[in-house]
Design a protein around this motif. Structure first.
Motif, PDB file in Angstrom:
ATOM      1  N   LEU A  94       0.825  -1.208   0.000  1.00 46.13           N
ATOM      2  CA  LEU A  94       0.000   0.000   0.000  1.00 46.13           C
ATOM      3  C   LEU A  94       0.861   1.260   0.000  1.00 46.13           C
ATOM      4  O   LEU A  94       0.541   2.245  -0.673  1.00 46.13           O
ATOM      5  N   LEU A  95       1.964   1.215   0.744  1.00 42.91           N
ATOM      6  CA  LEU A  95       2.865   2.364   0.767  1.00 42.91           C
ATOM      7  C   LEU A  95       3.471   2.608  -0.607  1.00 42.91           C
ATOM      8  O   LEU A  95       3.638   3.750  -1.035  1.00 42.91           O
ATOM      9  N   SER A  96       3.766   1.529  -1.316  1.00 43.31           N
ATOM     10  CA  SER A  96       4.403   1.654  -2.627  1.00 43.31           C
ATOM     11  C   SER A  96       3.479   2.263  -3.678  1.00 43.31           C
ATOM     12  O   SER A  96       3.952   2.787  -4.683  1.00 43.31           O
ATOM     13  N   VAL A  97       2.163   2.175  -3.453  1.00 39.94           N
ATOM     14  CA  VAL A  97       1.213   2.699  -4.448  1.00 39.94           C
ATOM     15  C   VAL A  97       0.485   3.946  -3.943  1.00 39.94           C
ATOM     16  O   VAL A  97      -0.458   4.405  -4.567  1.00 39.94           O
ATOM     17  N   THR A  98       0.926   4.482  -2.804  1.00 37.93           N
ATOM     18  CA  THR A  98       0.294   5.673  -2.226  1.00 37.93           C
ATOM     19  C   THR A  98       1.224   6.863  -2.381  1.00 37.93           C
ATOM     20  O   THR A  98       2.435   6.746  -2.189  1.00 37.93           O
ATOM     21  N   SER A  99       0.667   8.014  -2.689  1.00 36.36           N
ATOM     22  CA  SER A  99       1.486   9.219  -2.779  1.00 36.36           C
ATOM     23  C   SER A  99       1.999   9.592  -1.388  1.00 36.36           C
ATOM     24  O   SER A  99       1.319   9.346  -0.379  1.00 36.36           O
ATOM     25  N   PRO A 100       3.203  10.161  -1.295  1.00 31.29           N
ATOM     26  CA  PRO A 100       3.746  10.542   0.016  1.00 31.29           C
ATOM     27  C   PRO A 100       2.816  11.474   0.797  1.00 31.29           C
ATOM     28  O   PRO A 100       2.692  11.360   2.013  1.00 31.29           O
ATOM     29  N   ALA A 101       2.165  12.401   0.111  1.00 33.73           N
ATOM     30  CA  ALA A 101       1.274  13.347   0.796  1.00 33.73           C
ATOM     31  C   ALA A 101       0.110  12.626   1.464  1.00 33.73           C
ATOM     32  O   ALA A 101      -0.230  12.887   2.621  1.00 33.73           O
ATOM     33  N   LEU A 102      -0.508  11.706   0.735  1.00 29.97           N
ATOM     34  CA  LEU A 102      -1.625  10.949   1.296  1.00 29.97           C
ATOM     35  C   LEU A 102      -1.150  10.040   2.424  1.00 29.97           C
ATOM     36  O   LEU A 102      -1.833   9.890   3.447  1.00 29.97           O
ATOM     37  N   ALA A 103       0.020   9.434   2.247  1.00 28.65           N
ATOM     38  CA  ALA A 103       0.570   8.560   3.292  1.00 28.65           C
ATOM     39  C   ALA A 103       0.768   9.320   4.593  1.00 28.65           C
ATOM     40  O   ALA A 103       0.451   8.820   5.679  1.00 28.65           O
ATOM     41  N   ARG A 104       1.284  10.557   4.510  1.00 25.29           N
ATOM     42  CA  ARG A 104       1.493  11.346   5.717  1.00 25.29           C
ATOM     43  C   ARG A 104       0.171  11.656   6.416  1.00 25.29           C
ATOM     44  O   ARG A 104       0.088  11.650   7.646  1.00 25.29           O
ATOM     45  N   VAL A 105      -0.872  11.925   5.638  1.00 24.03           N
ATOM     46  CA  VAL A 105      -2.184  12.212   6.222  1.00 24.03           C
ATOM     47  C   VAL A 105      -2.738  10.980   6.931  1.00 24.03           C
ATOM     48  O   VAL A 105      -3.277  11.072   8.039  1.00 24.03           O
ATOM     49  N   VAL A 106      -2.609   9.812   6.303  1.00 22.98           N
ATOM     50  CA  VAL A 106      -3.101   8.571   6.902  1.00 22.98           C
ATOM     51  C   VAL A 106      -2.374   8.279   8.212  1.00 22.98           C
ATOM     52  O   VAL A 106      -2.987   7.938   9.233  1.00 22.98           O
ATOM     53  N   ILE A 107      -1.058   8.424   8.194  1.00 22.99           N
ATOM     54  CA  ILE A 107      -0.258   8.165   9.399  1.00 22.99           C
ATOM     55  C   ILE A 107      -0.640   9.142  10.514  1.00 22.99           C
ATOM     56  O   ILE A 107      -0.778   8.755  11.678  1.00 22.99           O
ATOM     57  N   ALA A 108      -0.824  10.407  10.158  1.00 23.93           N
ATOM     58  CA  ALA A 108      -1.208  11.402  11.155  1.00 23.93           C
ATOM     59  C   ALA A 108      -2.568  11.080  11.754  1.00 23.93           C
ATOM     60  O   ALA A 108      -2.781  11.214  12.973  1.00 23.93           O
ATOM     61  N   PHE A 109      -3.509  10.657  10.924  1.00 25.61           N
ATOM     62  CA  PHE A 109      -4.849  10.318  11.411  1.00 25.61           C
ATOM     63  C   PHE A 109      -4.795   9.144  12.386  1.00 25.61           C
ATOM     64  O   PHE A 109      -5.458   9.161  13.438  1.00 25.61           O
ATOM     65  N   ILE A 110      -3.994   8.140  12.078  1.00 26.43           N
ATOM     66  CA  ILE A 110      -3.889   6.975  12.959  1.00 26.43           C
ATOM     67  C   ILE A 110      -3.220   7.358  14.273  1.00 26.43           C
ATOM     68  O   ILE A 110      -3.639   6.932  15.354  1.00 26.43           O
ATOM     69  N   ALA A 111      -2.168   8.171  14.205  1.00 24.42           N
ATOM     70  CA  ALA A 111      -1.497   8.610  15.427  1.00 24.42           C
ATOM     71  C   ALA A 111      -2.441   9.427  16.306  1.00 24.42           C
ATOM     72  O   ALA A 111      -2.481   9.256  17.535  1.00 24.42           O
ATOM     73  N   LEU A 112      -3.234  10.310  15.690  1.00 24.28           N
ATOM     74  CA  LEU A 112      -4.190  11.112  16.446  1.00 24.28           C
ATOM     75  C   LEU A 112      -5.274  10.228  17.053  1.00 24.28           C
ATOM     76  O   LEU A 112      -5.694  10.445  18.205  1.00 24.28           O
ATOM     77  N   SER A 113      -5.722   9.226  16.302  1.00 22.49           N
ATOM     78  CA  SER A 113      -6.743   8.303  16.820  1.00 22.49           C
ATOM     79  C   SER A 113      -6.236   7.551  18.042  1.00 22.49           C
ATOM     80  O   SER A 113      -6.974   7.335  19.013  1.00 22.49           O
ATOM     81  N   ALA A 114      -4.967   7.143  18.007  1.00 22.08           N
ATOM     82  CA  ALA A 114      -4.388   6.428  19.148  1.00 22.08           C
ATOM     83  C   ALA A 114      -4.338   7.326  20.380  1.00 22.08           C
ATOM     84  O   ALA A 114      -4.626   6.880  21.503  1.00 22.08           O
TER      85      ALA A 114
END
Length: 248
Positions: A94-114
């Motif tokens: 999934l990381l290989s097919v995701t743009s870096p910008a979108l990946a950063r948003v997803v990671i931030a959302f998961i960190a905030l959810s935790a």
């Protein structure tokens, strides 16, 4: 020794201090080494090498205390570990097919959810439905492959329940050790694991060992409520850092 030659003296000192500090947090809270260490190492290494180097250090320190982890971990940890092994390659894909910008948003959302999850009232000791355990394992595996961070789904699952602190810490650390092993195996399979990273890991490991030992000693001297506050602060800092990176 080309990898080591890329480090100046200041960078090596910074890496040693970061390794010590992140390991202290690991010993104190039961997690946080990758969250704190990867960004510092990424200043001198590629992000991929920084993640893999952190995985080496996580495996080294995990193996040094494996008996305690095996003895103290909950059985649910093994279910999560199995799912992490299965889903980490999916996260890498999934990381290989995701743009870096979108990946950063997803990671931030998961960190905030935790971070938000850790603020919820503590659940009962037996409150871990199989579906919840399974979803934590899947999300942790995806996060291991996607960002080298298995912690955001795992930490609220254990710290948010009314179970002994040492049980929560042993369970989390056993999962993180196995997740890091899976990350290294995946890196080797993809042909991106450099042998020279082992040399740098050996150089940094004494600082990790000392920091983790001091963190464990400090953890044993603070009250449970204080420990949970420390966990929340680390998660909150990680969430803020992830959001800043995403918005930047």
């Amino acid at each position: 020794m080309e990898l080591l030659a890329g480090y100046g003296l200041a960078a090596i000192v910074a890496a040693l201090l970061a390794a010590f500090g992140s390991a202290f947090v690991r010993g104190l809270t039961g997690f946080g080494m990758a969250i704190l260490l990867v960004p510092v190492l990424a200043l001198a290494l590629s992000p991929l090498d920084a993640v893999l180097l952190t995985n080496f250090l996580s495996v080294f320190i995990g193996l040094s205390e494996i008996r305690r982890l095996l003895r103290g971990a909950e059985r649910s940890a093994w279910v999560i570990i199995a799912l992490v092994a299965l889903t980490t390659p999916v996260g890498l894909y999934l990381l290989s097919v995701t743009s870096p910008a979108l990946a950063r948003v997803v990671i931030a959302f998961i960190a905030l959810s935790a971070f938000l999850a850790i603020l919820l009232p503590r659940r009962g000791a037996l409150d871990h439905h199989p579906a919840t355990t399974g979803s934590v394992g899947v999300m942790s595996g995806l996060m291991t492959g996607y960002a080298g961070m298995p912690g955001p789904p795992v930490v609220p699952y254990y710290v948010g329940r009314d179970i002994p602190r040492e049980t929560a810490k042993a369970s989390m650390l056993l999962i993180f050790t196995c997740a890091s092993t899976t990350g290294l195996v995946s890196g080797a399979a993809l042909g991106v694991l450099e042998a020279t990273l082992v040399l740098l890991a050996v150089l940094l490991f004494p600082a990790v060992l000392l920091g983790n030992w001091l963190g464990n000693k400090a953890s044993g001297r603070i009250a449970d409520r204080t420990w949970r506050i420390c966990v929340g602060l680390v998660l909150g800092a990680a969430a803020v850092a992830a959001l800043v990176k995403a918005l930047g």
